[in-house]
Design a protein around this motif. Structure first.
Motif, mmCIF file in Angstrom:
data_model
loop_
_atom_site.group_PDB
_atom_site.id
_atom_site.type_symbol
_atom_site.label_atom_id
_atom_site.label_comp_id
_atom_site.label_asym_id
_atom_site.label_seq_id
_atom_site.Cartn_x
_atom_site.Cartn_y
_atom_site.Cartn_z
ATOM 1 N N UNK A 146 0.968 -1.000 0.248
ATOM 2 C CA UNK A 146 0.184 0.158 -0.038
ATOM 3 C C UNK A 146 0.941 1.242 0.121
ATOM 4 N N UNK A 147 0.407 2.301 -0.986
ATOM 5 C CA UNK A 147 1.524 3.262 -1.142
ATOM 6 C C UNK A 147 0.874 4.746 -1.225
ATOM 7 N N UNK A 148 0.600 5.299 -0.065
ATOM 8 C CA UNK A 148 0.050 6.732 -0.189
ATOM 9 C C UNK A 148 -1.526 6.683 -0.797
ATOM 10 N N UNK A 149 -2.269 5.768 -0.385
ATOM 11 C CA UNK A 149 -3.793 5.539 -1.088
ATOM 12 C C UNK A 149 -3.918 4.532 -2.143
ATOM 13 N N UNK A 150 -2.846 4.182 -2.478
ATOM 14 C CA UNK A 150 -3.221 3.053 -3.684
ATOM 15 C C UNK A 150 -2.115 1.719 -3.550
ATOM 16 N N UNK A 151 -2.823 0.539 -3.834
ATOM 17 C CA UNK A 151 -1.965 -0.674 -3.930
ATOM 18 C C UNK A 151 -1.038 -0.672 -5.060
ATOM 19 N N UNK A 152 0.093 -1.097 -4.951
ATOM 20 C CA UNK A 152 0.933 -1.079 -6.131
ATOM 21 C C UNK A 152 1.793 -2.467 -6.210
ATOM 22 N N UNK A 153 1.763 -2.955 -7.204
ATOM 23 C CA UNK A 153 2.709 -4.254 -7.609
ATOM 24 C C UNK A 153 4.015 -3.941 -7.967
ATOM 25 N N UNK A 154 5.016 -4.567 -7.122
ATOM 26 C CA UNK A 154 6.278 -4.321 -7.470
ATOM 27 C C UNK A 154 7.099 -5.363 -7.996
ATOM 28 N N UNK A 155 7.681 -5.237 -9.111
ATOM 29 C CA UNK A 155 8.273 -6.362 -9.765
ATOM 30 C C UNK A 155 9.817 -6.393 -9.485
ATOM 31 N N UNK A 156 10.544 -7.446 -9.312
ATOM 32 C CA UNK A 156 11.977 -7.533 -9.147
ATOM 33 C C UNK A 156 12.579 -8.613 -9.532
ATOM 34 N N UNK A 157 13.748 -8.660 -9.911
ATOM 35 C CA UNK A 157 14.597 -9.794 -10.360
ATOM 36 C C UNK A 157 15.110 -10.590 -9.083
ATOM 37 N N UNK A 158 15.805 -11.498 -9.179
ATOM 38 C CA UNK A 158 16.129 -12.418 -7.777
ATOM 39 C C UNK A 158 17.709 -12.191 -7.647
ATOM 40 N N UNK A 159 18.280 -11.280 -8.074
ATOM 41 C CA UNK A 159 19.623 -11.029 -7.887
ATOM 42 C C UNK A 159 19.775 -10.314 -6.629
ATOM 43 N N UNK A 171 -22.803 11.204 24.109
ATOM 44 C CA UNK A 171 -22.929 10.975 22.752
ATOM 45 C C UNK A 171 -21.903 11.403 21.838
ATOM 46 N N UNK A 172 -21.627 11.147 20.671
ATOM 47 C CA UNK A 172 -20.566 11.573 19.581
ATOM 48 C C UNK A 172 -20.307 10.594 18.739
ATOM 49 N N UNK A 173 -19.101 11.122 17.878
ATOM 50 C CA UNK A 173 -18.846 9.983 16.955
ATOM 51 C C UNK A 173 -17.314 9.814 17.154
ATOM 52 N N UNK A 174 -17.042 8.598 17.113
ATOM 53 C CA UNK A 174 -15.598 8.444 17.272
ATOM 54 C C UNK A 174 -14.706 8.410 15.762
ATOM 55 N N UNK A 175 -13.771 9.083 16.048
ATOM 56 C CA UNK A 175 -13.030 8.833 14.449
ATOM 57 C C UNK A 175 -11.587 9.143 15.022
ATOM 58 N N UNK A 176 -10.744 8.550 13.774
ATOM 59 C CA UNK A 176 -9.069 8.913 13.898
ATOM 60 C C UNK A 176 -8.756 9.697 12.602
ATOM 61 N N UNK A 177 -7.865 10.694 12.726
ATOM 62 C CA UNK A 177 -7.369 11.434 11.694
ATOM 63 C C UNK A 177 -5.918 11.106 11.748
ATOM 64 N N UNK A 178 -5.457 10.901 10.198
ATOM 65 C CA UNK A 178 -4.129 10.465 10.082
ATOM 66 C C UNK A 178 -3.600 11.428 9.000
ATOM 67 N N UNK A 179 -2.796 12.005 9.348
ATOM 68 C CA UNK A 179 -1.790 12.856 8.463
ATOM 69 C C UNK A 179 -0.476 12.249 8.107
ATOM 70 N N UNK A 180 -0.333 12.034 6.705
ATOM 71 C CA UNK A 180 0.842 11.294 6.200
ATOM 72 C C UNK A 180 1.569 12.287 5.257
ATOM 73 N N UNK A 181 2.830 12.397 5.425
ATOM 74 C CA UNK A 181 3.672 12.967 4.386
ATOM 75 C C UNK A 181 4.063 12.011 3.583
ATOM 76 N N UNK A 182 4.413 12.523 2.144
ATOM 77 C CA UNK A 182 4.784 11.466 1.240
ATOM 78 C C UNK A 182 6.103 11.629 0.787
ATOM 79 N N UNK A 183 6.583 10.625 0.417
ATOM 80 C CA UNK A 183 7.911 10.453 -0.436
ATOM 81 C C UNK A 183 9.048 11.101 0.369
ATOM 82 N N UNK A 184 9.184 11.370 1.487
ATOM 83 C CA UNK A 184 10.536 11.939 2.184
ATOM 84 C C UNK A 184 11.403 10.727 2.314
ATOM 85 N N UNK A 185 11.198 9.544 2.434
ATOM 86 C CA UNK A 185 12.174 8.407 2.854
ATOM 87 C C UNK A 185 12.713 8.304 1.343
ATOM 88 N N UNK A 186 12.180 8.124 0.360
ATOM 89 C CA UNK A 186 12.623 8.206 -1.361
ATOM 90 C C UNK A 186 13.545 9.503 -1.434
#
Length: 729
Positions: free
Chosen positions: A149-162, A412-427
């Motif tokens: 899973x990568x920032x909202x999308x699922x991605x398929x990563x292809x590699x060779x086996x070296x 009474x109330x609505x339980x929710x979780x807010x998640x803020x994620x910054x993108x691409x900083x590791x890369x």
């Protein structure tokens, strides 16, 4: 060619189109680097060759950029080998994937390996990340693939086996079984996703857990844990969430050291169950228990409710069976919830998104995902400490629609979780990027503004306090927090701590009940302008002055070209500035600006004369005077320029006062473009650029409306018409 006024960022449009087509979902993941595993494997099998991945080659560049870069002695003796060159009879998975398949090598990515070990506890999740039916025998072509899973999308990563080796031994992750390679190949695919092996050095286990599940992580310090923590943990496990805990060690040398209670400091544990039991001597209350697992597969808690403790004798046979009690040195043990809180210092809960598991019996979170970006000089306003720019940050409208089924303390109330994620900083580490310090605040929208999707202005934040906010701004990839608010409408403002920091992010909202969240994105629209009627009264002294100048320059035909317009305007505005407005610091209008002005006033657009008569010039001059007044208003410090963050308000004021019963509104992407196009390196906009921007905006809107005969907000142009329009305006 079809064209809509909102179509400026092609990459964003492509992503939206992909989502509409199902791209990026679990069933149809995106192809990372556009590589199709099935097609590539078939090519290798058909050609009887082994796959070599040119996008992540067996070179130093794939190893790293600093400690594993060209100048490092560590990489000199590394040899990339395929498993069949390392051992006999290599296997992808031997006897099922388990924690013993993950042994750390010479790379500081224990955070990743801990997450992989956690993943092995949930077979369904594991085989979504590690697709089955891959092997070194049948259908082997030297190619493998993994899904993240990568920032909202699922991605398929292809590699060779070296794989990198030293003296025929794997350099990085390896299995306890010498001929098993799934964990080493998974690590390679994750390294490719982030650009290199070195990019994986240092991190948080929850980062990888989220990339394996698409979930969102909540952190709780035990000393500050909410009173309903037990209930939160129980609900999380019912939803299939992954959960870990640890005991902090203040002394690095004591990491992963066993205490007298059998627990290990600086070590990650998995929480595998939360249950209640009723011992025979506890007639008045049930006992809350937590089951944990040491990834080592040994070394267990030896206190109350441990495997062989006396407490188990107080339970009936049916209670023991319900709890699946076993006396075995397998790393799994029970302890009371109170002892759990006393001994552990931190708990991490990775809540799964609705698409994470397809089992209908598992309760799921509702989630909404929004992409955004902070743009320097326009929408990177910093935190609330910077009131002049905070309001320019991206804003997201949150609607909480349903209350929880079982509110605590009758609240009474609505339980929710807010998640803020910054993108691409590791890369982007190899380019010197570090994590920003990020956070968010939540404001309640007044009832009279419900349904109004306009961007909240500066005054709203100056006179309104936040209803809730993240505990602190912090330099993690993701900041998350759980809240409970009454049903209603709110606005979430994500930001970096400091202004002017540019980057991309995603904002996710998880809730137990239905909610909606969306960016407050002004609709791009324009009313058809109605020219202001010419005054029938006597000419003012100023009117007489520029009539005289106009006649002097225009000649007998009483029309002026762009070059002549430049002379008229600069003479008039220089005179006006010297007498009245001494704070514009303008060097005069350029020839290019004057050409745009003629295009604006040319009612026939592309079939016009390219000249202005006196009436058209008078109308243009009235516009410029009004724009000049607005510029002065925002040029409060008399510096001769306005801050790019204030450009949003200045543009709004300018376009609404030019014509009666009309105006136009822009969205955040257009404000970003305006800033990039017209602001200087200090993120300021001078008077000439301000006028040029407004002239071009109005000219383009008028041209669009001329083509939009049916008023549906979409036009179709031939290549010739498109070039004529853009070149002339």
């Amino acid at each position: 060619m079809p064209y809509t006024p909102s179509g400026f960022f092609c990459d964003r449009l492509i992503r939206e189109r992909e989502r509409r087509d199902g791209e990026g979902s679990l069933n149809k993941p995106l192809r990372f680097n556009s590589q199709d595993f099935g097609v590539l494997r078939q090519e290798c099998l058909g050609g009887k060759t082994l796959f070599e991945d040119e996008s992540f080659p067996a070179t130093v560049e794939s190893l790293g950029f600093k400690e594993l870069g060209h100048k490092s002695n560590k990489v000199k003796n590394i040899v990339w080998k395929r498993p069949k060159e390392i051992c006999e009879n290599p296997q992808f998975i031997v006897g099922g994937a388990s924690r013993t398949d993950i042994c750390q090598g010479d790379l500081g990515d224990c955070w990743l390996l801990a997450a992989i070990a956690c993943l092995t506890l949930n077979e369904k999740l594991l085989y979504r990340v590690v697709p089955q039916e891959q092997s070194f025998s049948e259908g082997y072509g030297g190619i493998f693939h993994f899904q993240f899973w990568r920032y909202g999308d699922w991605v398929d990563v292809v590699i060779d086996d070296r794989i990198p080796t030293f003296n025929n031994q794997l350099v990085f992750t390896k299995s306890a079984e010498r001929n098993e390679f799934w964990s080493a190949l998974l690590e390679k695919a994750y390294a490719k996703l982030h650009g290199s092996y070195e990019a994986l050095k240092g991190g948080n286990t929850t980062e990888a857990m989220e990339d394996f599940t698409g979930g969102v992580t909540e952190f709780y310090e035990m000393k500050e844990a909410p009173k309903e923590l037990y209930k939160i943990m129980k609900k999380a496990l019912e939803r299939g969430s992954l959960m870990g805990c640890s005991i902090d060690s203040l002394v690095p040398a004591r990491f992963e050291t066993r205490t007298v209670t059998g627990l290990v400091k600086g070590h990650a544990y998995s929480v595998t169950a939360v249950e209640e039991c009723k011992p025979s001597q506890h007639k008045e209350a049930k006992v809350r228990l937590v089951r944990l697992r040491n990834p080592w597969g040994q070394v267990e808690w030896n206190g109350p409710w441990s495997d062989n403790s006396k407490e188990w004798a107080t339970l009936s046979k049916s209670e023991k069976e319900k709890l699946q009690h076993q006396s075995a040195e397998d790393g799994e043990f029970w302890m009371s919830f109170e002892d759990f809180k006393k001994n552990y210092t931190k708990i991490e809960i990775c809540n799964l998104t609705p698409d994470a598991l397809e089992d209908d019996k598992i309760h799921k979170w509702t989630v909404s995902v929004n992409e955004g970006r902070w743009v320097r000089g326009c929408s990177a306003g910093g935190c609330r400490n910077y009131p002049d720019t905070f309001w320019t940050n991206p804003q997201y409208r949150l609607r909480l629609l349903e209350e929880d089924d079982d509110p605590e303390d009758n609240e009474v109330g609505c339980t929710f979780v807010v998640a803020l994620m910054q993108k691409n900083r590791r890369k982007e580490r190899k380019m010197g990027a570090n994590l920003f310090t990020i956070g968010f605040a939540i404001y309640e929208v007044p009832k009279e503004m419900h349904g109004n999707k306009q961007h909240m202005q500066k005054d709203f934040f100056l006179f309104s306090s936040s209803k809730a906010r993240c505990k602190s701004y912090i330099n993690l990839r993701e900041v998350t927090q759980r809240f409970r608010l009454t049903p209603g409408e709110y606005v979430i403002v994500p930001s970096t701590y400091e202004p002017h920091q540019e980057g991309e992010f995603i904002l996710r909202v998880f809730s137990e009940k239905r909610n909606t969240s969306e960016e407050i994105e002004n609709r791009i629209e324009a009313d058809h302008p109605v020219p202001a009627p010419a005054s029938a009264g006597e000419e003012s002294e100023e009117d007489q002055q520029f009539r005289t100048i106009f006649q002097e320059i225009a000649g007998e035909d009483m029309e002026i070209t762009a070059n002549e317009l430049k002379n008229v305007l600069n003479r008039v505005i220089t005179k006006r500035e010297s007498e009245i407005d001494k704070d514009l610091n303008t060097e005069g209008f350029s020839l290019e600006s004057c050409r745009s002005m003629i295009a604006l006033m040319d009612v026939s657009f592309m079939d016009g004369t390219g000249r202005l008569n006196l009436q058209e010039f008078r109308h243009l001059w009235n516009k410029i005077k009004q724009w000049q007044g607005i510029f002065k208003h925002y040029n409060a410090d008399q510096s001769g320029s306005i801050n790019s963050y204030e450009m949003r308000n200045a543009v709004n004021d300018a376009v609404m006062c030019l014509v009666s019963r009309s105006g136009f509104r822009l969205n955040n992407q257009l404000y970003d473009i305006i800033t990039m196009r017209y602001a200087n390196e200090n993120m300021n906009i001078d008077f000439d650029s301000f006028i040029s921007c407004l002239v071009r905006l109005e000219a383009m809107f008028r041209a669009f409306q001329a083509f939009d005969q049916d008023g549906d907000g979409t036009i179709r142009l031939s290549v010739l018409e498109w070039l004529q329009l853009t070149m002339y305006a």
